[in-house]
Scaffold this motif. Structure first.
Motif, short mmCIF file in Angstrom:
data_model
loop_
_atom_site.label_atom_id
_atom_site.label_comp_id
_atom_site.label_asym_id
_atom_site.label_seq_id
_atom_site.Cartn_x
_atom_site.Cartn_y
_atom_site.Cartn_z
N THR A 169 2.51 15.49 3.43
CA THR A 169 2.86 16.70 2.66
C THR A 169 2.15 17.92 3.24
N LYS A 170 1.05 17.70 3.97
CA LYS A 170 0.36 18.85 4.56
C LYS A 170 1.12 19.39 5.77
N ILE A 171 1.71 18.48 6.55
CA ILE A 171 2.34 18.96 7.79
C ILE A 171 3.83 19.23 7.64
N SER A 172 4.48 18.66 6.63
CA SER A 172 5.92 18.92 6.51
C SER A 172 6.27 19.37 5.09
N ARG A 173 7.43 20.00 5.00
CA ARG A 173 7.92 20.41 3.70
C ARG A 173 9.01 19.43 3.29
N PHE A 174 8.87 18.87 2.10
CA PHE A 174 9.88 17.90 1.66
C PHE A 174 10.73 18.50 0.55
N ASP A 175 11.96 18.00 0.45
CA ASP A 175 12.84 18.48 -0.62
C ASP A 175 12.70 17.61 -1.85
N LEU A 176 12.14 16.41 -1.67
CA LEU A 176 11.99 15.50 -2.80
C LEU A 176 10.99 14.40 -2.45
N ILE A 177 10.23 13.98 -3.46
CA ILE A 177 9.28 12.89 -3.23
C ILE A 177 9.61 11.74 -4.17
N LEU A 178 9.71 10.54 -3.60
CA LEU A 178 9.86 9.33 -4.42
C LEU A 178 8.49 8.68 -4.44
N LEU A 179 7.87 8.59 -5.65
CA LEU A 179 6.46 8.23 -5.72
C LEU A 179 6.24 6.96 -6.54
N ASP A 180 5.67 5.96 -5.90
CA ASP A 180 5.23 4.76 -6.63
C ASP A 180 3.89 5.09 -7.28
N LEU A 181 3.61 4.46 -8.44
CA LEU A 181 2.39 4.84 -9.15
C LEU A 181 1.18 3.99 -8.79
N MET A 182 1.41 2.76 -8.35
CA MET A 182 0.26 1.92 -8.05
C MET A 182 0.27 1.60 -6.57
N ARG A 203 -3.90 5.68 -7.52
CA ARG A 203 -2.76 5.84 -8.42
C ARG A 203 -1.92 7.05 -8.01
N GLY A 204 -0.66 7.00 -8.36
CA GLY A 204 0.24 8.09 -8.01
C GLY A 204 0.06 9.33 -8.86
N ILE A 205 -0.37 9.11 -10.13
CA ILE A 205 -0.44 10.26 -11.06
C ILE A 205 -1.42 11.33 -10.56
N PRO A 206 -2.64 10.96 -10.14
CA PRO A 206 -3.55 12.00 -9.63
C PRO A 206 -2.98 12.72 -8.41
N PHE A 207 -2.29 11.96 -7.55
CA PHE A 207 -1.65 12.57 -6.37
C PHE A 207 -0.64 13.63 -6.81
N LEU A 208 0.17 13.24 -7.82
CA LEU A 208 1.19 14.17 -8.34
C LEU A 208 0.53 15.41 -8.94
N LYS A 209 -0.55 15.17 -9.69
CA LYS A 209 -1.24 16.31 -10.32
C LYS A 209 -1.81 17.24 -9.25
N ASP A 210 -2.37 16.62 -8.18
CA ASP A 210 -2.91 17.44 -7.08
C ASP A 210 -1.81 18.30 -6.46
#
Lengths: 219, 482
Positions: free
Chosen positions: A40-53, A58-65
């Protein structure tokens, strides 16, 4: 669209990747949160599919960040946590949708389309632009009622325009949309495909801004 | 002796018994000391009385002697008499100076002349007898005739046949006086004294016991507060007790309870996280396999391979449904179903219905949802409520004909109805047993209603099943009252 898949399960990840690529999107697959952060730092994405575990967290802190970092990328959570409370937590953290494992790949495709459409400002699956009628889920275009056949690359390019109608898109942004088709994108690939699109959809649909990029004319 | 169950009563009784014993011991000792002192006082009184009477007796005898003209020689030892009779010294007797006759020689007066009658009719406690050296009675009180006073005229105290006597002897006058006082007088006084000493005990002891009991009850207020706090807690509240302001004796108990509560909570939490971790561990590989089967189907053009892929997919989905139900059952049986906070049941129902609609768009048409506009707050675990509602709705869809009516009332009552032929009562009764399937439920796991029942039971709610729907001839209705 350029999509980031964050999933550590090999079997599920490869099936989802194949499905998304078959849908004409370009895809990066991160198997850990660290990888996902780097991408995510080097590219721009149009959508992220995120697993939580994931193996490293965990995925939730990543999403919050992501959200506190100002990212507005649409996020669909793919998770085995099926409880309503997990769902609420995910949505509250800034997810746009939530898909509980196991899911149908076709449902995933549909959700990706629907989230992308909401982000482009038009949740309607069919888009009308002048004499064109575009059915996004079906990836079909009709011009004055007659079907127009687009190749996978042409559709991917056109979808990138449709996601941001009226906006100037640089050559690099358009190249990202074609990323999944060619490992090596030739220097004139974008020009060739834009020229094909103009032939099929009408000369004035796509404007060229010299030295800057292209723009879809929505009127 | 068995002590009462009440701690307050126990303390009050023990303290009360201790106080009573101490009091009684103090009373006995006091009575003993007082009774010795009293005897001394009474004896002194007795001797004083004797010495007061003696001069009068002497004088009386002189008068008699003068009258009878038989005046004898005077006293031989003035000082001795004065020593023996301090009263006489303080009040100078005019008779003493004119050389008195020898008292020993006085003849006893005639018997009719000897009695000294009381002036009033009150019974006298002190009797006396005045005798000469020969033992002849010169003077005596009325009552003294009935007393067996010793003939011994040796000076001093004697106790005999119910009387305490004091005998004084005047060698100069040759007279002896014996004063007698009945012992029962002293005993009566002693009895009175003991009674007076014990009387406060009779009044103070019950009052003291009551006071002690009251004070103990008051002091035990924190115990009742703790008991009250624990009673409020119920089976599902596991937050720690407030022990900050607790009395120091109860604090270890409260801390101990808190330790147990936190271990219990940790056990619940780990069970809960086990359920979701296990779900995760199972779901992800199953999801991968299903996705692979779907890709195989999409990428293959061979009809045999496509049908194989479909079958694999179907089997995996059944496995996934069953494992999901087993997880739900484990969660319902192990987890804490009531929370400290409250959630809006409406929102949970909305999320659930949205989920179900998206998973199967065909459902949307068949659902008739009726929910209030205002939040329906409940402390029920939202996941448990979602599992319950999902199972009731899925059950209604699977076994019903036509649509499903879902209604949530403002007080949290969830009613799920579907049209179906009325069930026979015996089938209705066993329908919520585990793995019991209604007729024609081919793809059901047989766990849905059982899970709903476990959730209702464990959360202290009720789940009622009716068939036919009350007031109708057919249909099935499930009512959940949180």
């Amino acid at each position: 669209m350029r999509i980031l898949l964050v999933e550590d399960d090999q079997s599920l990840g490869s099936a989802v990747s194949d499905q998304i690529r078959a849908d004409g999107h370009s895809l990066d697959w991160a198997q850990t949160l660290e990888e996902a952060r780097d991408l995510t730092k080097i590219s721009r994405f149009d959508l992220i599919l995120l697993d939580l575990m994931l193996p490293d967290g965990r995925g939730i802190p990543f999403l919050k960040d992501q959200r506190t970092g100002g990212s507005t990328v649409p996020v669909i959570i793919l998770t085995a946590l099926d409880q309503v409370s997990d769902r609420i937590a995910g949505l509250n953290a800034g997810a746009d949708d939530y898909l509980v494992k196991p899911f149908d790949l076709d449902e995933l495709s549909a959700r990706i389309g629907s989230v992308a459409r909401r982000y482009s400002g038009n949740p309607n699956p069919t888009v009308d632009i002048a004499d064109l009628r575009i059915d996004l889920p079906a990836k079909s275009v009709t011009r004055e009622g007659l079907p127009v056949t687009l190749t996978g690359r042409e559709w991917a390019l056109f979808e990138a325009f449709l996601a941001r109608p009226g906006q100037l898109l640089s050559k690099a942004q358009l190249e990202e949309a074609l990323y999944s088709f060619d490992d090596e994108i030739g220097s004139n690939t974008i020009e060739v495909h834009v020229s094909h699109l103009r032939k099929k959809l009408g000369r004035d649909r796509i404007q060229t801004e010299r030295g800057l990029g292209y723009r879809l004319v929505a009127q | 002796m068995r002590l009462p169950r009440s701690l307050g009563l126990r303390i009050a009784l023990l303290i009360g018994a201790g106080v009573a014993v101490l009091w009684l011991a103090a009373a006995v000792v006091t009575a003993g000391l007082m009774s010795r002192e009293m005897n001394r006082v009474f004896d002194r009184e007795l001797s004083d009385t004797a010495q007061r009477i003696l001069p009068f007796a002497l004088r009386e005898q002189r008068l008699r002697a003068r009258n009878s003209g038989e005046v004898q020689q005077g006293t031989r030892d003035h000082s001795t008499r004065e020593n023996q009779s301090p009263n006489a010294r303080s009040r100078p007797d005019p008779q003493r100076n004119d050389r008195s006759p020898n008292d020993r020689l006085w003849p006893p007066p005639p018997p009719e002349n000897r009695a000294v009658a009381r002036l009033d009719d009150r019974p006298d406690t002190v009797e006396f007898i005045v005798r000469n050296q020969a033992g002849d009675v010169l003077l005596q009180t009325d009552g003294s005739e009935d007393i067996a006073i010793s003939d011994d005229i040796t000076p001093g105290f004697l106790t005999l046949s119910g009387y305490r006597t004091f005998t004084d002897y005047s060698p100069r006058a040759g007279l002896s006086i014996t004063v007698a006082e009945p012992l029962d007088h002293r005993q009566a006084v002693r009895r009175n004294m003991i009674l007076l000493l014990s009387l406060p005990l009779l009044i103070a002891l019950p009052l003291g016991l009551g006071g002690i009991f009251w004070a103990v009850r008051r002091a035990l207020n924190p115990v009742r507060q703790l008991e009250h706090d624990l009673a409020l807690r119920g089976p599902q509240r596991l937050d720690p007790l407030e022990s900050e302001h607790m009395v120091s004796e109860l604090r270890p108990i409260a801390d101990g309870i808190n330790a147990v509560l936190s271990r219990l909570k940790a056990a619940f939490d780990s069970e809960r996280s086990f359920a979701s971790n296990a779900a995760h561990e199972m779901r992800t590989p199953v999801a991968g396999a299903i996705a692979q089967a779907q890709r195989l189907r999409a990428e293959s053009s061979d009809p045999v391979a496509i049908s194989r892929a479909l079958e694999i997919e179907g089997g995996l989905k059944r496995l996934s449904r069953l494992s999901e139900k087993l997880m739900q059952m484990a969660r319902a049986e192990g987890a804490q179903l009531r929370l400290d906070g409250k959630n809006d049941l409406r929102m949970i129902l909305d999320i659930l219905l949205d989920d179900m609609r998206r998973a199967d768009p065909a459902i949307a048409a068949g659902l008739d949802v009726n929910r209030p506009d205002r939040p329906v707050m409940s402390d029920l675990d939202p996941d448990a409520f979602a599992i319950l509602a999902r199972n009731l709705i899925e059950n209604a869809r699977k076994h019903g004909t036509g649509g499903v009516e879902i209604s949530l009332s403002p007080d949290g009552r969830l009613t799920v109805r579907n049209d179906a032929p009325a069930l026979p009562p015996e089938q209705l009764a066993r329908i919520s047993d585990r793995f019991a399937r209604g007729d024609g439920a081919g793809d059901g796991t047989g766990l849905g209603l059982a899970i709903a029942h476990v959730i209702a039971e464990r959360s202290g709610a009720t789940l009622e099943l009716h068939s036919p729907i009350p007031g109708k001839a057919s249909g099935f209705q499930a009512v959940f009252l949180p």
